[in-house]
Design an enzyme around this catalytic site. Structure first.
Site, short mmCIF file in Angstrom:
data_model
loop_
_atom_site.label_atom_id
_atom_site.label_comp_id
_atom_site.label_asym_id
_atom_site.label_seq_id
_atom_site.Cartn_x
_atom_site.Cartn_y
_atom_site.Cartn_z
N GLY A 41 0.82 -1.21 0.00
CA GLY A 41 0.00 0.00 0.00
C GLY A 41 0.85 1.25 0.00
N SER A 52 -1.44 -3.81 -6.14
CA SER A 52 -1.47 -5.11 -6.81
C SER A 52 -2.00 -6.19 -5.89
CB SER A 52 -0.08 -5.51 -7.29
OG SER A 52 0.36 -4.62 -8.29
N GLU A 80 12.57 -4.03 -4.08
CA GLU A 80 11.60 -4.26 -5.14
C GLU A 80 12.27 -4.13 -6.51
OE1 GLU A 80 8.28 -1.54 -5.17
OE2 GLU A 80 7.28 -2.60 -6.81
C1 LIG Z 1 1.30 -2.84 -13.12
C2 LIG Z 1 1.42 -1.92 -11.95
C3 LIG Z 1 1.44 -2.44 -10.65
C4 LIG Z 1 1.55 -1.58 -9.56
N1 LIG Z 1 1.52 -2.12 -8.29
C5 LIG Z 1 1.54 -1.29 -7.23
C6 LIG Z 1 1.42 -1.80 -5.89
O1 LIG Z 1 1.30 -3.00 -5.69
N2 LIG Z 1 1.42 -0.94 -4.87
C7 LIG Z 1 1.56 0.40 -5.05
O2 LIG Z 1 1.59 1.13 -4.06
N3 LIG Z 1 1.68 0.94 -6.29
C8 LIG Z 1 1.66 0.11 -7.38
N4 LIG Z 1 1.76 0.65 -8.64
C9 LIG Z 1 1.80 2.09 -8.80
C10 LIG Z 1 3.14 2.66 -9.28
O3 LIG Z 1 4.09 2.63 -8.27
C11 LIG Z 1 2.84 4.09 -9.76
O4 LIG Z 1 2.01 3.99 -10.90
C12 LIG Z 1 4.10 4.82 -10.13
O5 LIG Z 1 4.86 5.12 -9.01
C13 LIG Z 1 3.81 6.11 -10.92
O6 LIG Z 1 2.88 6.92 -10.28
P1 LIG Z 1 1.60 7.50 -11.05
O7 LIG Z 1 0.93 6.37 -11.71
O8 LIG Z 1 0.86 8.33 -10.11
O9 LIG Z 1 2.21 8.41 -12.22
P2 LIG Z 1 2.73 9.92 -12.08
O10 LIG Z 1 3.71 10.02 -10.98
O11 LIG Z 1 1.59 10.86 -12.08
O12 LIG Z 1 3.54 10.05 -13.45
C14 LIG Z 1 2.95 10.39 -14.71
C15 LIG Z 1 4.07 10.58 -15.74
O13 LIG Z 1 4.88 11.71 -15.32
C16 LIG Z 1 6.22 11.33 -15.21
N5 LIG Z 1 6.86 12.05 -14.11
C17 LIG Z 1 6.42 12.16 -12.83
N6 LIG Z 1 7.29 12.84 -12.10
C18 LIG Z 1 8.34 13.16 -12.93
C19 LIG Z 1 9.55 13.87 -12.76
N7 LIG Z 1 9.91 14.38 -11.59
N8 LIG Z 1 10.36 14.00 -13.84
C20 LIG Z 1 10.01 13.49 -15.06
N9 LIG Z 1 8.88 12.82 -15.26
C21 LIG Z 1 8.04 12.66 -14.22
C22 LIG Z 1 6.19 9.84 -14.94
O14 LIG Z 1 7.41 9.23 -15.29
C23 LIG Z 1 5.03 9.40 -15.80
O15 LIG Z 1 5.47 9.20 -17.12
C24 LIG Z 1 1.66 -0.20 -9.76
C25 LIG Z 1 1.66 0.32 -11.06
C26 LIG Z 1 1.54 -0.53 -12.16
C27 LIG Z 1 1.55 0.04 -13.53
#
Ligand SMILES: Cc1cc2nc3c(=O)[nH]c(=O)nc-3n(C[C@H](O)[C@H](O)[C@H](O)COP(=O)(O)OP(=O)(O)OC[C@H]3O[C@@H](n4cnc5c(N)ncnc54)[C@H](O)[C@@H]3O)c2cc1C
Ligand SMILES: Cc1cc2nc3c(=O)[nH]c(=O)nc-3n(C[C@H](O)[C@H](O)[C@H](O)COP(=O)(O)OP(=O)(O)OC[C@H]3O[C@@H](n4cnc5c(N)ncnc54)[C@H](O)[C@@H]3O)c2cc1C
Lengths: 401, 375
Positions: free
Chosen positions: A136, A170, A252
């Site tokens: 989480g 997940s 991880e």
């Molecule tokens: C298949 C899958 C499984 C997952 N499992 C888990 C889980 O079990 N538990 C959990 O807690 N999370 C999980 N996640 C979540 C994952 O950790 C987040 O999706 C990830 O950290 C990105 O956050 P966001 O989706 O909010 O994207 P955002 O942070 O909003 O990013 C959007 C875009 O902006 C870019 N970006 C953001 N900040 C910057 C920066 N400073 N410089 C340049 N580019 C930037 C990113 O690279 C991305 O392309 C999972 C995600 C996926 C896809």
């Protein structure tokens, strides 16, 4: 390689080989499909009794966690012994006995940060595959900027009270317990975060599955509404969770990297291309452009494998994790995505079947795997964030002002 | 960086210190501006010989130190950093390898000690056109009495004008990789004509014509018609070693650029704070790390006596790609100053392209890798 007890290692190898010959169930020699993944836990339905038997036998030796201390049920193996075990398992193409966030992420930080009581309580059930854990971390407003998380955790004297929402969790709907980042101080960002563990059946916890582009739904929105958590389920100090959270992310990424997102499993790209496209009179894939890109990809994969091996050798020689870890996650994601793109291209429309007749099981798996692989550059820290980390930590470049 | 033993660490440190001090890029400029047509500076090479660098892979019984290819790679990486021009690649790496792989006892005893001591320059004369293509060897060698007569030409031969010994790949029969024979020919043998080819990297190479050049039966290196068995592993050693040099060149180009990103100010801040540049730098760093793994693996495979064909092609192709990129980014990230002759960026770019083409460009090695792996 000569110095450390070569003869003992050879004895260990012989023993291991004999034990595996005796104990690896023959029915598991068939290739493992995605739905055969042995996740364990209270809710898990074992489709194959032999897979459960394999888990129980491995767990009894502590070999689901070969290098963890024996006192918590681990295998207590040295690095060298573990390498031998891995080699022998690979030789018989053994399926993993257990796949588990507990093994890959939580366990290592518990060993490092938890109290003795917490270790006794949580580690053995991870090793035996009895408790399935979920992570989480992410929230709607806290993805890459994870420390912006808002899920509130209040001290109510004899317990903590948790309210808020996680997302992309997940397997939250399949998991028994969650390791969760919560906000315990709103006046500070990183220093206001704590690391807590709780049972997913606690009143007030709800996990709603979300469907992915690949059609499956491995992750969830997870809601916490006045969830009461016993105070001895916080790991580390109050407001000291960020360090643990980061450490866990290292494990991880390391784990994701080591597995290369499972690249190499399934169909062989070269064989597929030869079959679907044909070969010329010299045995070359009969599409020079695609062949060159496949060769470039195979060279990338080779370079990646050599880099993982080198990073291992170096960290062994110097102790402590090497900077290579964040490069490896980035490279692994790119490589796996490239492999799937080339696979789909080589297979043509046969590689884009969605369901039903006309497509073999492994062909359908390519479509789903191709879509799933797009998550590789997002999960566990996005590729852009990986590059930021390399630029900042490894290359010493400063943040933009 | 591979886990090194004590000898190797000492060798690398000594090489680093010596090249930075004695063969910096200003030395290459001097060579270029001196108009001597020399491909290296003779006194510098003599010092390298005295330090034992010419004998790093040569067996001890022939006067070398037998430290192996990974060790020679460490030296080459350092000379690559400063673009030090020397016959290490032609002589200490390539010619020494050919003799070790194919030489009779007499041939080894005659030539290896002199190579190891840095007394002579020796080189492999293989290519005949603008692209590396050893399979297309056409220079003809015909049997006459108990010797051979060579007719044809070779081009872009490294240190070809200075070479005391030429190891010449010739066609004695067949086609492709069958029917090639290697010959040891004195650099000043009658009928040998050498012309300087001035290349962008300021080192250059030679075009060599062979008109009725006569050699004895004892000039054959390895077996008649089976020269490929020596030539191919020799080339793989050359490729892996050159890849080590190129890794050093790319690393230095990257480090100079990184330093510039940390010092050049525009828009009120150092340009290294701009993410558009940061991500490109981080990707280059990733590629450099991956390339290092490949180069070291190829050198280690050679030292272990394993089949190094695929890893050598991998190492050369990877080194080509990263050096290509690092040299482009070096100019680009320096802005206007990177375009000037006064700055070193141009020297790195020019050396990069020449090194990329030597012993096989990226497409050559990609194709070869595919063939080796059966597709
Ligand atoms: C298949 C899958 C499984 C997952 N499992 C888990 C889980 O079990 N538990 C959990 O807690 N999370 C999980 N996640 C979540 C994952 O950790 C987040 O999706 C990830 O950290 C990105 O956050 P966001 O989706 O909010 O994207 P955002 O942070 O909003 O990013 C959007 C875009 O902006 C870019 N970006 C953001 N900040 C910057 C920066 N400073 N410089 C340049 N580019 C930037 C990113 O690279 C991305 O392309 C999972 C995600 C996926 C896809
Ligand atoms: C062949 C040639 C002819 C020229 N002729 C003339 C002329 O006739 N008259 C004249 O006045 N000038 C001329 N110039 C100069 C030219 O306009 C400048 O070189 C150019 O504007 C870049 O400035 P700089 O060299 O100071 O590089 P810098 O501005 O220092 O840039 C260095 C690097 O940082 C990058 N960078 C800078 N800021 C950012 C940012 N905010 N985000 C991301 N990256 C950034 C740049 O793209 C570059 O890669 C010439 C240059 C050349 C090469």
């Amino acid at each position: 390689m000569a110095d450390f007890g070569g003869t003992d290692l050879e004895a260990f190898r012989a023993e291991t080989r004999a034990w595996l010959a005796e104990n690896y169930p023959a029915s598991l020699n068939a290739p493992m499909g995605e739905d055969d993944a042995p996740w364990g836990g209270r809710k898990f339905v074992w489709k194959n009794a032999d897979a459960k038997l394999w888990l129980d036998r491995m767990a009894a030796k502590g070999w689901t966690a070969p290098m963890w201390p024996k006192e918590y049920g681990g295998g207590g193996l040295s690095k060298e012994e573990n390498k031998v075990l891995e080699q022998e398992l690979r030789k018989i193409r053994a399926r993993p006995a257990l796949m588990s966030f507990g093994l890959w992420m939580l366990g290592p930080v518990l060993l490092e940060y938890a109290t003795e009581e917490q270790k006794q309580k949580f580690i053995p059930s991870i090793i035996k595959g009895e408790t399935r854990w979920c992570q989480g971390y992410s929230e709607p407003g806290a993805g890459s900027d994870l420390a912006a998380l808002q899920t509130k955790c209040e001290d109510k004297g004899d317990h903590f009270l948790i309210n808020g929402q996680k997302v992309w969790t997940s397997y939250a709907d399949q998991a028994d317990w969650i390791f969760c980042l919560v906000r315990t101080d709103t006046s500070k960002k990183h220093e206001g975060i704590s690391f807590v563990l709780f049972d997913m059946t606690t009143p007030g916890v709800e996990a709603r599955p979300i469907k992915l582009i690949s059609g499956s739904s491995p992750f969830c929105e997870t809601f916490f509404d006045n969830v009461k958590v016993p105070k001895d389920q916080m790991v580390g100090k109050l407001n000291g969770g960020w360090e643990i959270a980061k450490r866990l992310l290292q494990y991880e990424r390391q784990n994701i990297s080591a597995s290369g997102f499972g690249a190499g499993g399934g169909l062989d790209l070269v064989e597929v291309a030869k079959k679907e496209i044909g070969v010329d009179d010299q045995g070359r894939i009969d599409d020079g452009d695609l062949r060159a890109r496949i060769a470039a990809h195979r060279m990338d994969a080779h370079a990646f494998m050599l880099t993982v091996r080198r990073a291992e050798a170096e960290s062994k020689a110097s102790k402590g994790p090497s900077a290579a870890v964040s490069i490896i996650k980035y490279a692994a994601a790119k490589m796996n995505q490239e492999r799937y793109e080339l696979m789909v291209e080589a297979m043509g429309l046969q590689g884009l079947g969605w369901e039903g007749e006309g497509f073999a099981k492994d062909e359908l798996a390519v479509t789903r795997g191709w879509l799933r692989s797009k998550g590789n550059s997002i999960e566990g820290g996005t590729s852009e964030v990986n590059l930021n980390v390399v630029a900042k930590r490894v290359l010493g470049l400063l943040d933009h002002q | 960086m591979a886990v090194l033993n004590e000898e190797q660490t000492m060798l690398r440190d000594a090489a680093r210190e010596w090249t930075q001090e004695n063969a910096p890029t200003t030395a290459l400029r001097k060579l270029r501006d001196g108009k001597s047509k020399a491909t290296f500076d003779a006194p510098t090479w003599a010092e390298m010989g005295q330090m034992g660098w010419a004998g790093v892979v040569v067996p001890e019984e022939h006067g070398g130190s037998a430290f192996g290819y990974l060790s020679l790679g460490l030296v080459l990486e350092e000379t690559g950093r400063t673009l030090a021009a020397s016959p290490l690649i032609s002589t200490a790496l390539t010619a020494a390898s050919a003799l070790m792989l194919g030489g009779s006892e007499a041939q080894k005893a005659e030539w290896l000690p002199r190579i190891a001591g840095g007394e002579i320059v020796a080189t492999l004369a293989v290519d005949e056109g603008s692209h590396h293509a050893p399979e297309k060897t056409a220079l003809k060698a015909e049997k006459t009495g108990d010797g051979w007569v060579l007719n044809g030409s070779k081009t872009f031969v490294l240190d070809g004008e200075a070479a005391d010994l030429l190891i010449v790949a010739a066609r004695t029969s067949g086609k492709g990789t069958d029917g090639i024979t290697l010959f040891l020919v004195a650099g000043d043998a009658p009928g040998v004509t050498r012309t300087h080819l001035s290349l962008a990297d300021s080192r250059g190479a030679a075009k060599i014509t062979f008109e009725g050049v006569e050699v004895g039966a004892d000039a054959v290196l390895g077996e008649v018609d089976k020269g490929w068995a020596v030539l191919e592993p020799t080339l793989d050693r050359a490729r892996a070693g050159l890849a080590a040099e190129m890794l050093g060149t790319a690393t230095q180009a990257f480090e100079i650029t990184l330093e510039y990103l940390k010092t050049r100010t525009q828009f009120g801040q150092v340009i290294g704070t701009f993410q558009a540049l940061q991500h490109r730098a981080a990707k280059m760093f990733t590629d450099l790390e991956m390339t290092r793994s490949c180069v070291e693996a190829a050198l280690e495979a050679i030292d272990a006596g394993q089949d190094a064909r695929a890893t050598a092609s991998l190492a050369k192709a990877r080194a080509n790609e990263i050096l290509h990129l690092a040299s482009i980014e070096m100019v680009q990230m320096h802005g206007g100053i990177g375009m000037t002759d006064e700055h070193d960026a141009g020297l790195y770019m020019k050396r990069a392209r020449v090194a990329e083409a030597l012993f096989g460009g990226t497409t050559y090695h990609r194709d070869r890798y595919g063939r080796i792996l059966g597709f």
